[in-house]
Write a protein that holds these residues in place. Structure first.
Motif, PDB file in Angstrom:
ATOM      1  N   PRO A  72      32.809  68.511 140.542  1.00  0.00           N
ATOM      2  CA  PRO A  72      33.385  68.050 141.806  1.00  0.00           C
ATOM      3  C   PRO A  72      32.745  68.737 143.010  1.00  0.00           C
ATOM      4  N   GLN A  73      32.843  68.073 144.116  1.00  0.00           N
ATOM      5  CA  GLN A  73      32.343  68.602 145.383  1.00  0.00           C
ATOM      6  C   GLN A  73      33.524  68.707 146.343  1.00  0.00           C
ATOM      7  N   PHE A  74      33.704  69.891 146.911  1.00  0.00           N
ATOM      8  CA  PHE A  74      34.831  70.135 147.807  1.00  0.00           C
ATOM      9  C   PHE A  74      34.330  70.350 149.228  1.00  0.00           C
ATOM     10  N   ASP A  75      35.018  69.768 150.172  1.00  0.00           N
ATOM     11  CA  ASP A  75      34.717  69.978 151.585  1.00  0.00           C
ATOM     12  C   ASP A  75      36.014  70.373 152.287  1.00  0.00           C
ATOM     13  N   TRP A  76      36.062  71.624 152.742  1.00  0.00           N
ATOM     14  CA  TRP A  76      37.254  72.143 153.405  1.00  0.00           C
ATOM     15  C   TRP A  76      37.063  72.197 154.926  1.00  0.00           C
ATOM     16  N   SER A  77      36.041  71.562 155.451  1.00  0.00           N
ATOM     17  CA  SER A  77      35.610  71.788 156.836  1.00  0.00           C
ATOM     18  C   SER A  77      36.634  71.346 157.878  1.00  0.00           C
ATOM     19  N   GLY A  78      37.569  70.478 157.517  1.00  0.00           N
ATOM     20  CA  GLY A  78      38.585  70.072 158.483  1.00  0.00           C
ATOM     21  C   GLY A  78      39.781  71.003 158.524  1.00  0.00           C
ATOM     22  N   SER A  79      39.754  72.061 157.725  1.00  0.00           N
ATOM     23  CA  SER A  79      40.898  72.969 157.626  1.00  0.00           C
ATOM     24  C   SER A  79      41.008  73.875 158.843  1.00  0.00           C
ATOM     25  N   ALA A  80      42.179  74.479 159.008  1.00  0.00           N
ATOM     26  CA  ALA A  80      42.427  75.359 160.153  1.00  0.00           C
ATOM     27  C   ALA A  80      42.992  76.693 159.684  1.00  0.00           C
ATOM     28  N   ASN A  81      42.577  77.760 160.362  1.00  0.00           N
ATOM     29  CA  ASN A  81      43.035  79.132 160.110  1.00  0.00           C
ATOM     30  C   ASN A  81      42.725  79.570 158.687  1.00  0.00           C
ATOM     31  N   ILE A  82      41.504  79.284 158.234  1.00  0.00           N
ATOM     32  CA  ILE A  82      41.072  79.711 156.911  1.00  0.00           C
ATOM     33  C   ILE A  82      39.789  80.520 157.029  1.00  0.00           C
ATOM     34  N   GLU A  83      39.814  81.728 156.489  1.00  0.00           N
ATOM     35  CA  GLU A  83      38.632  82.580 156.450  1.00  0.00           C
ATOM     36  C   GLU A  83      37.814  82.321 155.196  1.00  0.00           C
ATOM     37  N   ASP A  84      38.499  82.127 154.072  1.00  0.00           N
ATOM     38  CA  ASP A  84      37.791  81.928 152.809  1.00  0.00           C
ATOM     39  C   ASP A  84      38.725  81.262 151.808  1.00  0.00           C
ATOM     40  N   ILE A  85      38.105  80.562 150.852  1.00  0.00           N
ATOM     41  CA  ILE A  85      38.830  79.956 149.739  1.00  0.00           C
ATOM     42  C   ILE A  85      38.094  80.305 148.456  1.00  0.00           C
ATOM     43  N   SER A  86      38.795  80.831 147.474  1.00  0.00           N
ATOM     44  CA  SER A  86      38.196  81.096 146.171  1.00  0.00           C
ATOM     45  C   SER A  86      38.916  80.265 145.118  1.00  0.00           C
ATOM     46  N   ILE A  87      38.137  79.785 144.150  1.00  0.00           N
ATOM     47  CA  ILE A  87      38.658  78.913 143.107  1.00  0.00           C
ATOM     48  C   ILE A  87      38.622  79.640 141.771  1.00  0.00           C
ATOM     49  N   THR A  88      39.682  79.510 140.990  1.00  0.00           N
ATOM     50  CA  THR A  88      39.721  80.000 139.613  1.00  0.00           C
ATOM     51  C   THR A  88      39.729  78.802 138.683  1.00  0.00           C
ATOM     52  N   TRP A  89      38.645  78.640 137.915  1.00  0.00           N
ATOM     53  CA  TRP A  89      38.551  77.501 137.008  1.00  0.00           C
ATOM     54  C   TRP A  89      39.188  77.845 135.666  1.00  0.00           C
ATOM     55  N   PRO A  90      40.191  77.093 135.226  1.00  0.00           N
ATOM     56  CA  PRO A  90      40.696  77.287 133.862  1.00  0.00           C
ATOM     57  C   PRO A  90      39.585  77.000 132.846  1.00  0.00           C
ATOM     58  N   ALA A  91      39.674  77.613 131.677  1.00  0.00           N
ATOM     59  CA  ALA A  91      38.676  77.366 130.636  1.00  0.00           C
ATOM     60  C   ALA A  91      38.647  75.875 130.303  1.00  0.00           C
ATOM     61  N   PRO A  92      37.460  75.261 130.332  1.00  0.00           N
ATOM     62  CA  PRO A  92      37.363  73.823 130.089  1.00  0.00           C
ATOM     63  C   PRO A  92      37.251  73.501 128.603  1.00  0.00           C
ATOM     64  N   HIS A  93      37.220  72.212 128.310  1.00  0.00           N
ATOM     65  CA  HIS A  93      37.032  71.728 126.950  1.00  0.00           C
ATOM     66  C   HIS A  93      35.667  71.056 126.840  1.00  0.00           C
TER      67      HIS A  93
END
Length: 270
Positions: A72-93
């Motif tokens: 997937p491709q994520f675009d958070w550019s329209g967000s407000a008051n965000i310094e950073d976003i980190s993602i935790t991926w669950p173990a896939p199958h």
């Protein structure tokens, strides 16, 4: 806020608002998408999650999807008051898809995110889009738009807690004693051969190598085990087709086993 985009092979064309669960339009009711609130952490960050509910038997991809598909491709550019976003991926199958090996999630994916606000006293708004593909016998592309104000007073969310518990083990947790990467030039790029000293993660083990540089691509590795050592061999090439340097400290190796998965950050020269 750091922009967060990754390339994808398929995209879903749809629009929805996450104030409440909504059905993606234009993909025949194949996927529902919702943002979950998980409250504030002791560090002053906020926990949340993207929850994708897929129609029975349908799948979507992990960040490194194997032979078929791109993450997937994520675009958070329209967000407000965000310094950073980190993602935790669950173990896939791991799935066999028309003779190709793909890596992802079936039926549902809860993808935890940790949000660092720029100003802890102001509201945090998540606004942007996610491009992804959902696949069964065919793959359907599309895009989902979102707009959600984070609930700073939300309590612990069991779905987010469960997804965080499904993350791969760290190298230390899995008993990894050593991870070394041997590099050899090839006609098109560079071969990376990883030797990982670690106990078995159970059953057939599949290693995934990520070069750590978005301009580089690694082929699905050949994985074998010799006693206490897991060997994964892959070829890395550049999107430009030109020469490149590979930083071993940025290499990420995920071992997918029947009992558990292992996330190894970086490897040594020998």
């Amino acid at each position: 806020m750091k922009p967060f985009r990754k390339p994808i092979a398929a995209a879903l064309s749809a629009s929805l608002c996450f104030a409440a669960p909504a059905m993606a339009q234009g993909v025949d009711n194949l996927v529902q998408l919702e943002i979950l609130d998980g409250g504030k952490t002791s560090k002053g960050t906020y926990l949340g999650a993207l929850r994708l509910d897929l129609k029975d038997g349908w799948k979507t991809y992990w960040r490194a999807p194997g032979d078929a598909g791109i993450p997937p491709q994520f675009d958070w550019s329209g967000s407000a008051n965000i310094e950073d976003i980190s993602i935790t991926w669950p173990a896939p199958h791991v799935f066999d898809q028309n003779g190709l090996r793909s890596i992802g999630y079936e039926d549902q994916l809860v993808l935890p995110i940790e949000i660092t606000p720029r100003n802890a006293k102001k509201p945090v708004r998540l606004r942007g889009e996610i491009d992804l593909g959902v696949c069964k016998d065919v793959c359907v592309p599309g895009r989902l738009d979102f707009d959600h104000t984070v609930d700073a007073n939300a309590g612990r969310n069991p779905a987010i807690a469960a997804a965080l518990a499904q993350r791969p083990y760290s190298a230390r947790e899995a008993g990894v004693a050593k991870a070394a990467c041997h590099l050899t030039p090839t006609a098109d790029g560079m071969q990376i051969e990883a030797h990982i000293t670690m106990p078995s993660s159970g059953g057939e083990e599949i290693a995934v190598i990520e070069p750590g540089n978005p301009t580089l691509w690694a082929s699905p590795p050949e994985t074998s085990r010799n006693g206490n050592t897991l060997v994964a061999r892959s070829e890395v090439i550049s999107a430009s087709g030109g020469p490149f340097a590979l930083d071993r400290s940025e290499v990420r190796i995920t071992v997918l086993g029947a009992k558990h998965s292992v996330d190894i950050q970086g490897c040594s020269a020998g």
